[in-house]
Write a protein that holds these residues in place. Sequence first.
Motif, PDB file in Angstrom:
ATOM      1  N   GLU A  23       2.290  -3.876   2.905  1.00 31.81           N
ATOM      2  CA  GLU A  23       3.631  -4.415   2.689  1.00 31.81           C
ATOM      3  C   GLU A  23       4.344  -3.588   1.631  1.00 31.81           C
ATOM      4  N   TYR A  24       5.652  -3.446   1.831  1.00 33.17           N
ATOM      5  CA  TYR A  24       6.450  -2.691   0.864  1.00 33.17           C
ATOM      6  C   TYR A  24       7.859  -3.263   0.849  1.00 33.17           C
ATOM      7  N   VAL A  25       8.410  -3.386  -0.354  1.00 31.45           N
ATOM      8  CA  VAL A  25       9.764  -3.909  -0.503  1.00 31.45           C
ATOM      9  C   VAL A  25      10.720  -2.737  -0.731  1.00 31.45           C
ATOM     10  N   TYR A  26      11.525  -2.451   0.292  1.00 31.92           N
ATOM     11  CA  TYR A  26      12.572  -1.432   0.199  1.00 31.92           C
ATOM     12  C   TYR A  26      13.877  -2.103  -0.225  1.00 31.92           C
ATOM     13  N   PRO A  27      14.853  -1.314  -0.636  1.00 29.24           N
ATOM     14  CA  PRO A  27      16.162  -1.907  -0.965  1.00 29.24           C
ATOM     15  C   PRO A  27      16.761  -2.671   0.213  1.00 29.24           C
ATOM     16  N   HIS A  28      16.454  -2.236   1.453  1.00 27.28           N
ATOM     17  CA  HIS A  28      17.058  -2.892   2.614  1.00 27.28           C
ATOM     18  C   HIS A  28      16.210  -4.026   3.167  1.00 27.28           C
ATOM     19  N   GLY A  29      14.993  -4.248   2.644  1.00 29.57           N
ATOM     20  CA  GLY A  29      14.205  -5.363   3.149  1.00 29.57           C
ATOM     21  C   GLY A  29      12.718  -5.239   2.853  1.00 29.57           C
ATOM     22  N   HIS A  30      12.042  -6.355   3.043  1.00 27.57           N
ATOM     23  CA  HIS A  30      10.594  -6.448   2.844  1.00 27.57           C
ATOM     24  C   HIS A  30       9.919  -6.109   4.177  1.00 27.57           C
ATOM     25  N   VAL A  31       9.118  -5.036   4.192  1.00 28.83           N
ATOM     26  CA  VAL A  31       8.525  -4.547   5.432  1.00 28.83           C
ATOM     27  C   VAL A  31       7.021  -4.772   5.426  1.00 28.83           C
ATOM     28  N   ARG A  32       6.505  -5.282   6.536  1.00 31.42           N
ATOM     29  CA  ARG A  32       5.054  -5.376   6.724  1.00 31.42           C
ATOM     30  C   ARG A  32       4.662  -4.406   7.834  1.00 31.42           C
ATOM     31  N   LEU A  33       3.854  -3.403   7.470  1.00 31.79           N
ATOM     32  CA  LEU A  33       3.450  -2.364   8.401  1.00 31.79           C
ATOM     33  C   LEU A  33       2.061  -2.682   8.946  1.00 31.79           C
ATOM     34  N   ASN A  34       2.000  -2.986  10.232  1.00 31.80           N
ATOM     35  CA  ASN A  34       0.735  -3.259  10.906  1.00 31.80           C
ATOM     36  C   ASN A  34       0.234  -1.947  11.506  1.00 31.80           C
ATOM     37  N   PHE A  35      -0.740  -1.324  10.830  1.00 33.03           N
ATOM     38  CA  PHE A  35      -1.215  -0.015  11.255  1.00 33.03           C
ATOM     39  C   PHE A  35      -2.304  -0.133  12.319  1.00 33.03           C
ATOM     40  N   PHE A  36      -2.207   0.763  13.289  1.00 28.59           N
ATOM     41  CA  PHE A  36      -3.240   0.930  14.309  1.00 28.59           C
ATOM     42  C   PHE A  36      -3.672   2.387  14.297  1.00 28.59           C
ATOM     43  N   ARG A  37      -4.932   2.617  14.605  1.00 30.47           N
ATOM     44  CA  ARG A  37      -5.379   3.989  14.831  1.00 30.47           C
ATOM     45  C   ARG A  37      -5.348   4.248  16.335  1.00 30.47           C
ATOM     46  N   VAL A  38      -4.623   5.255  16.724  1.00 29.57           N
ATOM     47  CA  VAL A  38      -4.499   5.633  18.136  1.00 29.57           C
ATOM     48  C   VAL A  38      -5.329   6.897  18.343  1.00 29.57           C
ATOM     49  N   LEU A  39      -6.393   6.765  19.126  1.00 24.02           N
ATOM     50  CA  LEU A  39      -7.333   7.869  19.304  1.00 24.02           C
ATOM     51  C   LEU A  39      -7.313   8.452  20.711  1.00 24.02           C
ATOM     52  N   GLU A  40      -6.707   7.747  21.652  1.00 18.61           N
ATOM     53  CA  GLU A  40      -6.602   8.265  23.015  1.00 18.61           C
ATOM     54  C   GLU A  40      -5.220   7.937  23.562  1.00 18.61           C
ATOM     55  N   TRP A  41      -4.602   8.940  24.209  1.00 20.32           N
ATOM     56  CA  TRP A  41      -3.284   8.740  24.803  1.00 20.32           C
ATOM     57  C   TRP A  41      -3.099   9.773  25.900  1.00 20.32           C
ATOM     58  N   SER A  42      -2.134   9.516  26.757  1.00 17.60           N
ATOM     59  CA  SER A  42      -1.781  10.492  27.787  1.00 17.60           C
ATOM     60  C   SER A  42      -0.399  11.048  27.476  1.00 17.60           C
ATOM     61  N   GLY A  43      -0.200  12.309  27.817  1.00 17.97           N
ATOM     62  CA  GLY A  43       1.060  12.970  27.519  1.00 17.97           C
ATOM     63  C   GLY A  43       0.972  13.755  26.221  1.00 17.97           C
ATOM     64  N   ASP A  44       1.858  14.714  26.063  1.00 19.28           N
ATOM     65  CA  ASP A  44       1.930  15.538  24.862  1.00 19.28           C
ATOM     66  C   ASP A  44       3.075  15.020  23.998  1.00 19.28           C
ATOM     67  N   PRO A  45       2.780  14.589  22.761  1.00 16.87           N
ATOM     68  CA  PRO A  45       3.862  14.030  21.926  1.00 16.87           C
ATOM     69  C   PRO A  45       5.046  14.973  21.787  1.00 16.87           C
ATOM     70  N   GLN A  46       6.217  14.465  22.109  1.00 19.06           N
ATOM     71  CA  GLN A  46       7.449  15.229  22.018  1.00 19.06           C
ATOM     72  C   GLN A  46       8.517  14.363  21.352  1.00 19.06           C
ATOM     73  N   PRO A  47       9.320  14.941  20.456  1.00 17.01           N
ATOM     74  CA  PRO A  47      10.371  14.145  19.812  1.00 17.01           C
ATOM     75  C   PRO A  47      11.458  13.774  20.814  1.00 17.01           C
TER      76      PRO A  47
END
Length: 300
Positions: free
Chosen positions: A70-94
């Motif tokens: 959790e982190y409190v930014y000026p714009h709001g209190h954020v709760r970051l639910n982290f996942f580890r992603v170890l397998e995916w299909s496709g090549d990451p592209q912006p």
Amino acid sequence: MIEVAAAAIQRPDGRFLLAQRPPGKVYAGYWEFPGGKIEPGEPAERALARELHEELGIDVRACYPWITREYVYPHGHVRLNFFRVLEWSGDPQPREDQAIAWQALGAPMAAPMLPANAPVLASLALPHEYAITDAARVGIAAMLEALERRLEQGLKLVQVREPALDAVARELFTTQAIGLAHRYRCKVMVKAPHAGADGVHYTAAELMRLERRPPGGLVAASCHTRAELERAMALELDFAVLGPVLEKNGAAALGWEGFAAIGRGSSIPVYAIGGVTPADLQRAWRAGAHGLAMIRASWR
């Protein structure tokens, strides 16, 4: 509270992906772990898959719950639910005009990082195996031989825990183990401060008596209940070991469901201990564990 699903997308070589927030967004130009807001009523895992498809054009095949920050930014209190992603299909592209970059732990990092994400890097650097020595049972010479064999195989985190050795033998063994481990760049946790050690590992009883995190080095603790884990989180320890999961003499096993229930939402990485073997790693990840802490199974 703004609920966010975030991904530590890791390749087999350990490199992980960061994305730079594009112009027009809050904190534009800052780097973060990819992800996005969780819609009301939406499961976090589903939100993560949706966001990664929209942002990077990848489809998640295997992801595991990890830590929650959790982190409190000026714009709001954020709760970051982290996942580890170890397998995916496709090549990451912006796909949203953002820059992306694969990063390596221990190398210069993209900057500036969002404040909420910077502490996650230390957790990500922890290995999946936490080995615990067993010299009193197998003998000091045999334990040092087994330790060197595992170090040659890439072991990176070990705890010297030898309550059955007498004080003189324990002191000598600890010194030898630290010297050997450091030749292979492996970090060593001890039960009491020791010259050259990389950190201290507390028992659950010691943890509950701690008033503040001690300065310097890694700090970890054993936990058996949610209250103990909450204490470890409040003290901002580097990680905790939770169990027994499957077995231990004289103690009721938590089972994987019990482990998941106690560890859910932990802000620090949690290792599973108690009758676990390397074959349990995938099951441990599904239950939210960072990895496995093992005594006998680490040296087989």
